[in-house]
Design an enzyme around this catalytic site. Structure first.
Site, short mmCIF file in Angstrom:
data_model
loop_
_atom_site.label_atom_id
_atom_site.label_comp_id
_atom_site.label_asym_id
_atom_site.label_seq_id
_atom_site.Cartn_x
_atom_site.Cartn_y
_atom_site.Cartn_z
N GLY A 78 55.89 -59.49 -1.97
CA GLY A 78 56.02 -60.30 -0.76
C GLY A 78 56.88 -61.54 -0.99
N ARG A 142 58.37 -53.32 -2.83
CA ARG A 142 57.08 -53.17 -3.52
C ARG A 142 56.99 -51.89 -4.35
NH1 ARG A 142 53.41 -56.94 -2.29
NH2 ARG A 142 53.43 -57.92 -0.23
N ASP A 172 50.97 -60.77 -9.32
CA ASP A 172 50.22 -60.20 -10.45
C ASP A 172 50.58 -58.74 -10.70
OD1 ASP A 172 49.04 -59.68 -7.98
OD2 ASP A 172 47.00 -59.66 -8.74
N ASP A 173 50.73 -57.95 -9.64
CA ASP A 173 51.07 -56.54 -9.84
C ASP A 173 52.49 -56.38 -10.41
OD1 ASP A 173 48.64 -55.44 -9.04
OD2 ASP A 173 49.21 -55.46 -6.93
N LYS A 199 55.22 -65.62 -9.02
CA LYS A 199 55.46 -65.83 -7.58
C LYS A 199 54.30 -65.30 -6.77
CE LYS A 199 55.81 -62.70 -5.28
NZ LYS A 199 55.83 -61.41 -4.56
N THR A 200 53.83 -65.94 -5.79
CA THR A 200 53.03 -65.41 -4.69
C THR A 200 52.45 -66.57 -3.89
OG1 THR A 200 51.17 -64.08 -3.94
CG2 THR A 200 50.88 -65.07 -6.11
N ILE A 201 52.58 -66.43 -2.57
CA ILE A 201 51.99 -67.46 -1.71
C ILE A 201 50.47 -67.47 -1.86
CG2 ILE A 201 53.83 -67.42 0.02
CD1 ILE A 201 51.75 -65.80 1.80
N ASP A 202 49.91 -66.33 -2.31
CA ASP A 202 48.45 -66.17 -2.36
C ASP A 202 47.76 -67.16 -3.32
OD1 ASP A 202 49.06 -64.09 -0.72
OD2 ASP A 202 48.48 -62.51 -2.11
N LYS A 239 38.81 -75.98 25.49
CA LYS A 239 38.24 -74.78 26.09
C LYS A 239 38.27 -73.54 25.20
CE LYS A 239 42.41 -73.58 28.69
NZ LYS A 239 42.99 -73.24 29.96
N MET A 247 46.85 -65.35 5.51
CA MET A 247 47.21 -64.46 4.39
C MET A 247 46.62 -64.96 3.09
SD MET A 247 51.02 -62.95 4.34
CE MET A 247 51.44 -61.54 5.36
N ARG A 249 45.67 -62.15 0.76
CA ARG A 249 45.14 -60.89 0.24
C ARG A 249 43.68 -61.06 -0.15
NH1 ARG A 249 48.40 -56.66 -1.30
NH2 ARG A 249 50.19 -57.81 -2.04
N GLU A 308 42.30 -63.65 4.82
CA GLU A 308 42.79 -62.30 5.15
C GLU A 308 41.92 -61.17 4.61
OE1 GLU A 308 46.46 -61.24 3.05
OE2 GLU A 308 47.26 -60.55 4.94
N GLU A 423 54.82 -66.21 8.86
CA GLU A 423 55.45 -67.48 9.29
C GLU A 423 55.75 -68.41 8.12
OE1 GLU A 423 52.75 -66.10 10.35
OE2 GLU A 423 52.71 -66.03 12.52
P1 FBP Z 1 52.57 -60.74 -3.09
O1 FBP Z 1 51.22 -60.58 -3.72
O2 FBP Z 1 53.52 -59.67 -3.42
O3 FBP Z 1 53.14 -62.10 -3.34
O4 FBP Z 1 52.39 -60.65 -1.50
C1 FBP Z 1 51.45 -61.45 -0.88
C2 FBP Z 1 51.29 -61.16 0.58
O5 FBP Z 1 51.99 -62.11 1.33
C3 FBP Z 1 49.79 -61.14 0.93
O6 FBP Z 1 49.33 -62.42 1.25
C4 FBP Z 1 49.75 -60.15 2.07
O7 FBP Z 1 48.51 -59.51 2.13
C5 FBP Z 1 50.82 -59.18 1.71
O8 FBP Z 1 51.77 -59.87 0.95
C6 FBP Z 1 51.51 -58.55 2.90
O9 FBP Z 1 52.37 -57.56 2.46
P2 FBP Z 1 53.59 -56.98 3.25
O10 FBP Z 1 54.70 -57.95 3.11
O11 FBP Z 1 53.90 -55.73 2.52
O12 FBP Z 1 53.18 -56.80 4.66
#
Ligand code: FBP
Length: 549
Positions: A78, A142, A172-173, A199-202, A239, A247, A249, A308, A423
Site C-alpha cells: 500500500g 502486492r 511487514d509482508d 513503510k506502512t501507514i498502519d 444531529k 485504515m 489493517r 479497520e 485519503e
Molecule cells: P501496507 O501494509 O502494504 O502498507 O498497506 C496498508 C493498507 O493501507 C492497510 O491499512 C489497508 O488495509 C490496505 O493497505 C488496503 O489495501 P489495498 O491498497 O490493496 O486496498
C-alpha cells in the site's frame, strides 16, 4: 508535469538529516542478534542471514572508497506518504558514496522484478518527485514472490542489468519477502544484496530497532484533520453520530493516534476488544451506553472511531475468519466455480464447525459476503472492504430502538458512516516524513555500499531534532517469528499491535470517560509545511508518548 503552488514550493525543501550522515561516515557493528521468537525455526530457514549484528552509522574520520553499484528499487504494498523521498535519499546517498553509482526503479511492485519492467532513475526523474506524496514514480503492487522460479528470474534480470543490490520499500509482508530473497540470493551466491525500508501507514512495523514506519505520521495527521472537520460539523449541526472507520489493517495504531489528536467521544481499540474477549454485542452496548448518557446531557451527536480490522479481534469472529482463511485456501477451486454469494455462503457454512457456522449465518448477508472476499497475496483478509462502521450503526440503532420501547432512551440517534484510508496514503509528506524518509533512503545506500544484505534501514531517536537522529540497520531475521498463513506455518515479521500497557493507550484510558460524556473535540487542521517548528516539525503523539523520558 503540472504542479500546484504547494508542489512548486516543496521542490526547494531540503530534508533535514542526522549530523552523522553529513560528512565522513563510519560503520559500527553491535552484538549478534536473534529472532523475537521461534529462534530455532528461523535460524534453520535463514542460515545465511540469521544472527547478524545491529549496525549504526557514526561520524567517521577516514574517507572511504566505496565500490561502484547499480541498484534496483521497488515500492511494495500500500502507498504511504514519503516513498518518493526514500528514493531521493537513496539516489543522493548512492551518488555521495560513488558518483558512478546508478539507480533503477522496477515498476509496479515486486512483479516488476520478475517481468523486468524498469526505468533508470536519473537525477532529472528523481527531481520531479522530491517531497511529493504517492508512489507514482515507479508504481507499487502486492505480488508475493514465493516460487524459486520467480527468484531465479529476478537474479537473471538483475544480472542482465548488472544490478548488485535491491532495495525493497515495504511493510511487514514485503520486508519478510525481502528477507526471503536476501537468503535465497546468498544461498545461490548470486552476489545480489537486499535491503528493506520500513513503510506502512498502519504503524505496525515497529520494534526495538524500528521506532516507526514511514507514512504513519502524515496519514494520521491527514485523517485527524478530516475527523476534526467532521467533529466541528457534528458540534455545529448537533444531529449526527459519525462512525468513522480508519485504515490500519489489524493494528489500531492509526485509530489510537487519531483519537489522541482529536478527542472523539468513543474510540474502539481492537487489541483491547480481544483482551477483554468482547462480543460484537458488547461493542454495540458500549457505544449505545455512551449515546444514551450523552442524550441525558442534551447531546444527540458524537463521533466514534473504529479501527479497520476490529472484526478480526472479536474472539468469535477471529475464530470464524481464521477458519474461513483455511477453508477458502483449501477449497479454492470448488469455491471459484460457485456462481452466487448465496452458494458460496452455503458451501462454506458446511465446512465450518458448529460455533463458527452459527456466527456466520447470524451475520447480515452483505457483511458475511465481505468476509468471504479474496484474501490478499499474503493470505490476509482484505479488511478495507469490510464495512464494520455500517454494521455497527445498524446494530446500535436496533439496540436503541429496543431501549426506547422499554422507556430507557429518550434521545435521538442518526448515524453517518465514513471510511478514511485512501485519503491519507498519498498525502504530501509532512516535514517529519519528508526528513525521515530521505534519511532512510540515504541510510539504505550506505548499507549497500558496506556490502550488507538482509538488513532493514533504521533511524532512531526520532523525537529529537533530525540532526540528532541515529541512522543504521537491523537484520530482518531479528524481527521474525512463525505464523500461520494460507493454512501453513511461515516465517514472517512479527506485527506490532497496540501495547495495552503502553503510554499512548493509557492516555486514552485516562481521558475516555471525560471525552465520552463531554464535548472536548480538538480540531487539528491541515498539515503545516512551513512556519514554526513547534507546529510543522512535530511528530505523532504516539511516538512522543512512547519516547517520553
Ligand atoms: P501496507 O501494509 O502494504 O502498507 O498497506 C496498508 C493498507 O493501507 C492497510 O491499512 C489497508 O488495509 C490496505 O493497505 C488496503 O489495501 P489495498 O491498497 O490493496 O486496498
Amino acid at each position: 508535469m503540472l504542479k500546484s503552488p504547494l508542489q512548486i514550493a516543496r521542490e526547494s525543501y531540503v530534508p533535514k538529516m542526522p549530523k552523522s550522515l553529513k560528512g565522513i561516515v563510519k560503520i559500527v557493528e553491535g552484538n549478534k542478534t536473534q529472532s523475537v521468537a521461534d529462534q530455532a525455526d528461523i535460524e534453520k530457514i535463514f542460515p545465511n542471514t540469521y544472527g547478524m549484528p545491529v549496525i549504526t552509522f557514526e561520524t567517521g574520520s577516514e574517507a572511504k572508497q566505496y565500490p561502484v553499484y547499480k541498484v534496483g528499487v521497488i515500492l511494495s504494498g500500500g502507498q504511504a506518504p514519503g516513498g518518493h523521498n526514500v528514493i531521493s535519499g537513496l539516489f543522493d546517498g548512492l551518488k555521495a558514496c560513488n558518483q558512478e553509482n546508478k539507480l533503477y526503479g522496477f515498476q509496479g511492485g515486486p512483479s516488476g522484478l520478475v517481468d523486468n519492467q524498469f526505468i533508470e532513475l536519473s537525477r532529472e526523474v528523481v527531481l520531479e518527485y522530491r517531497n511529493t506524496g504517492g508512489f507514482d514514480i515507479i508504481g507499487s503492487g502486492r505480488t508475493k514472490l514465493e516460487e524459486e522460479a520467480q527468484f531465479d528470474k529476478v537474479i537473471e534480470n538483475c544480472q542482465k542489468l548488472g544490478i548488485k543490490a535491491l532495495v525493497v520499500i515495504g511493510g511487514d509482508d514485503s520486508n519478510t519477502n525481502a528477507c526471503v530473497l536476501a537468503e535465497y540470493f546468498a544461498q545461490k551466491k548470486s552476489g545480489i544484496q537486499v535491503i528493506g525500508v520500513p513503510k506502512t501507514i498502519d504503524g505496525d512495523l515497529k520494534n526495538e530497532v524500528v521506532e516507526t514506519s514511514f507514512g504513519f505520521d502524515t496519514a494520521c495527521k491527514t485523517y485527524s484533520e478530516l475527523i476534526g472537520n467532521i467533529q466541528r460539523d457534528a458540534n455545529s449541526a448537533k444531529k449526527y453520530y459519525h462512525f468513522i472507520r480508519l485504515m490500519g489493517r489489524s493494528a489500531s495504531h492509526i485509530c489510537l493516534e487519531c483519537a489522541l489528536e482529536t478527542q472523539p467521544n468513543v474510540t474502539i481499540i481492537s487489541e483491547e476488544v480481544e483482551q477483554k474477549g468482547m462480543t460484537l454485542d458488547d461493542l454495540v452496548t458500549e457505544i449505545a451506553d455512551v449515546v444514551m448518557k450523552r442524550a441525558e446531557n442534551g447531546y444527540n451527536f458524537g463521533t466514534v472511531l473504529i479501527p479497520e480490522g476490529v472484526v478480526e479481534f472479536v474472539p468469535a469472529m477471529k475464530k470464524l475468519i481464521a477458519s474461513l482463511n483455511d477453508i477458502l485456501a483449501k477449497y479454492e477451486a470448488e469455491v471459484a466455480v460457485l456462481e452466487t454469494n448465496r452458494d458460496r455462503r452455503d458451501f462454506v457454512s458446511t465446512k465450518l464447525d458448529e460455533e463458527s457456522a452459527e456466527v456466520f449465518t447470524s451475520l447480515p448477508n452483505a457483511f458475511a459476503n465481505q468476509l468471504m472476499l479474496d484474501r490478499d497475496p499474503h493470505g490476509n483478509v482484505q479488511v478495507s472492504m469490510i464495512e464494520t462502521e455500517k454494521l455497527l450503526i445498524d446494530m446500535v440503532k436496533a439496540k436503541l430502538k429496543k431501549r426506547k420501547k422499554a422507556g430507557e432512551f429518550n434521545g435521538k440517534f442518526s448515524g453517518q458512516s465514513h471510511f478514511f484510508g485512501y485519503e491519507g496514503r498519498c498525502a504530501t509528506p509532512s516535514n517529519f516524513d519528508a526528513d525521515y524518509c530521505f534519511t532512510l533512503g540515504y541510510t539504505a545506500s550506505l548499507l549497500i555500499s558496506e556490502g550488507k544484505t538482509g538488513y532493514m534501514a533504521s533511524v532512531k531517536n526520532l523525537t529529537a531534532p533530525a540532526d540528532q537522529w541515529i541512522p543504521g540497520g537491523a537484520p530482518i531475521t531479528m524481527m521474525m517469528n512463525m505464523e500461520r498463513r494460507h493454512g501453513e506455518m511461515k516465517p514472517v515479521i512479527q506485527k506490532a499491535l497496540v501495547d495495552l500497557k503502553g503510554r499512548p493507550f493509557l492516555k486514552l484510558v485516562e481521558n475516555r470517560e471525560d471525552w465520552a460524556m463531554n464535548t472536548r473535540y480538538l480540531y487539528p487542521g491541515p498539515i503545516q509545511y512551513f512556519g514554526p517548528a513547534s507546529v510543522s516539525d512535530i511528530t505523532t503523539f504516539t511516538l512522543q508518548l512512547e519516547q517520553a523520558k
